[in-house]
Design a protein around this motif. Structure first.
Motif, PDB file in Angstrom:
ATOM      1  N   ARG A  38      39.664  48.053  51.585  1.00 43.21           N
ATOM      2  CA  ARG A  38      39.942  47.012  50.606  1.00 43.21           C
ATOM      3  C   ARG A  38      38.647  46.319  50.214  1.00 43.21           C
ATOM      4  NH1 ARG A  38      43.248  42.698  54.484  1.00 43.21           N
ATOM      5  NH2 ARG A  38      41.452  41.991  55.707  1.00 43.21           N
ATOM      6  N   GLN A  39      38.684  45.740  49.023  1.00 43.29           N
ATOM      7  CA  GLN A  39      37.516  45.046  48.514  1.00 43.29           C
ATOM      8  C   GLN A  39      37.963  43.780  47.800  1.00 43.29           C
ATOM      9  OE1 GLN A  39      34.955  47.424  46.014  1.00 43.29           O
ATOM     10  NE2 GLN A  39      33.224  46.066  46.378  1.00 43.29           N
ATOM     11  N   ARG A  45      33.287  46.632  50.206  1.00 45.87           N
ATOM     12  CA  ARG A  45      34.509  47.342  50.558  1.00 45.87           C
ATOM     13  C   ARG A  45      34.557  47.506  52.080  1.00 45.87           C
ATOM     14  NH1 ARG A  45      36.163  52.361  46.830  1.00 45.87           N
ATOM     15  NH2 ARG A  45      35.556  50.723  45.363  1.00 45.87           N
ATOM     16  N   TYR A  95      42.203  50.555  48.440  1.00 43.73           N
ATOM     17  CA  TYR A  95      41.880  51.932  48.087  1.00 43.73           C
ATOM     18  C   TYR A  95      42.276  52.872  49.221  1.00 43.73           C
ATOM     19  CZ  TYR A  95      38.706  49.703  44.749  1.00 43.73           C
ATOM     20  OH  TYR A  95      38.160  48.939  43.746  1.00 43.73           O
ATOM     21  N   ARG A 111      32.584  54.030  55.128  1.00 44.90           N
ATOM     22  CA  ARG A 111      32.925  54.539  53.793  1.00 44.90           C
ATOM     23  C   ARG A 111      32.269  55.882  53.518  1.00 44.90           C
ATOM     24  NH1 ARG A 111      31.165  49.351  52.204  1.00 44.90           N
ATOM     25  NH2 ARG A 111      29.403  50.318  51.146  1.00 44.90           N
ATOM     26  N   TRP A 117      38.428  59.223  46.640  1.00 47.22           N
ATOM     27  CA  TRP A 117      38.956  57.862  46.604  1.00 47.22           C
ATOM     28  C   TRP A 117      39.944  57.702  45.459  1.00 47.22           C
ATOM     29  CZ3 TRP A 117      37.296  53.885  49.927  1.00 47.22           C
ATOM     30  CH2 TRP A 117      36.244  54.226  50.781  1.00 47.22           C
ATOM     31  N   GLY A 120      42.506  52.438  43.236  1.00 44.39           N
ATOM     32  CA  GLY A 120      42.762  51.122  43.795  1.00 44.39           C
ATOM     33  C   GLY A 120      44.018  50.476  43.246  1.00 44.39           C
TER      34      GLY A 120
END
Length: 127
Positions: A38-39, A45, A95, A111, A117, A120
């Motif tokens: 998550r960011q 992130r 994400y 990451r 990816w 999101g």
């Protein structure tokens, strides 16, 4: 075409729950660990949770342990994140990502160990 598509985000009150889904297509899924990151705005992130390719191992960030549950359905090429007892600090874009190494024994939280990816999904927790 490789796609990881997240869904299930939204606006929820503090203390509420959400279930995120991530559907994979065009990429091997069942032999790879899957992770959620998550960011938040202005933040890097960060790792949230991951589940091994077999589903036998899970790992959580301390901040979500006991509140979030990751699971997967290899028959549906989908990974889930059940989020309970949400608070304002959980507000972020979430994400999903696939571990770049097939049938890895351990679970990685960095990451750089993940190659594909999703786009999101926004989770907003109102207090």
């Amino acid at each position: 075409q490789v796609q990881l598509v997240e869904s299930g985000g939204g606006l929820v009150q503090a203390g509420g729950s959400l279930r995120l889904s991530c559907a994979a297509s065009g990429v091997p899924f069942s032999s790879h660990t899957m992770g959620w990151f998550r960011q938040a705005p202005g933040e890097e992130r960060e790792f949230v949770a991951a589940i091994s390719w077999s589903g036998g191992r899970t790992y959580y960030a301390d901040s979500v342990k006991g509140r979030f549950t990751i699971s997967r359905d290899n028959g549906k090429n989908t990974v889930y994140l059940q989020m309970n007892s949400l608070n304002s600090e959980d507000t972020a874009v979430y994400y999903c990502a696939r571990d770049r190494e097939q049938t890895r024994v351990g679970i990685k939280t960095s990451r750089v160990m993940y190659d594909y990816w999703g786009q999101g999904t926004q989770v907003t927790v109102s207090s």
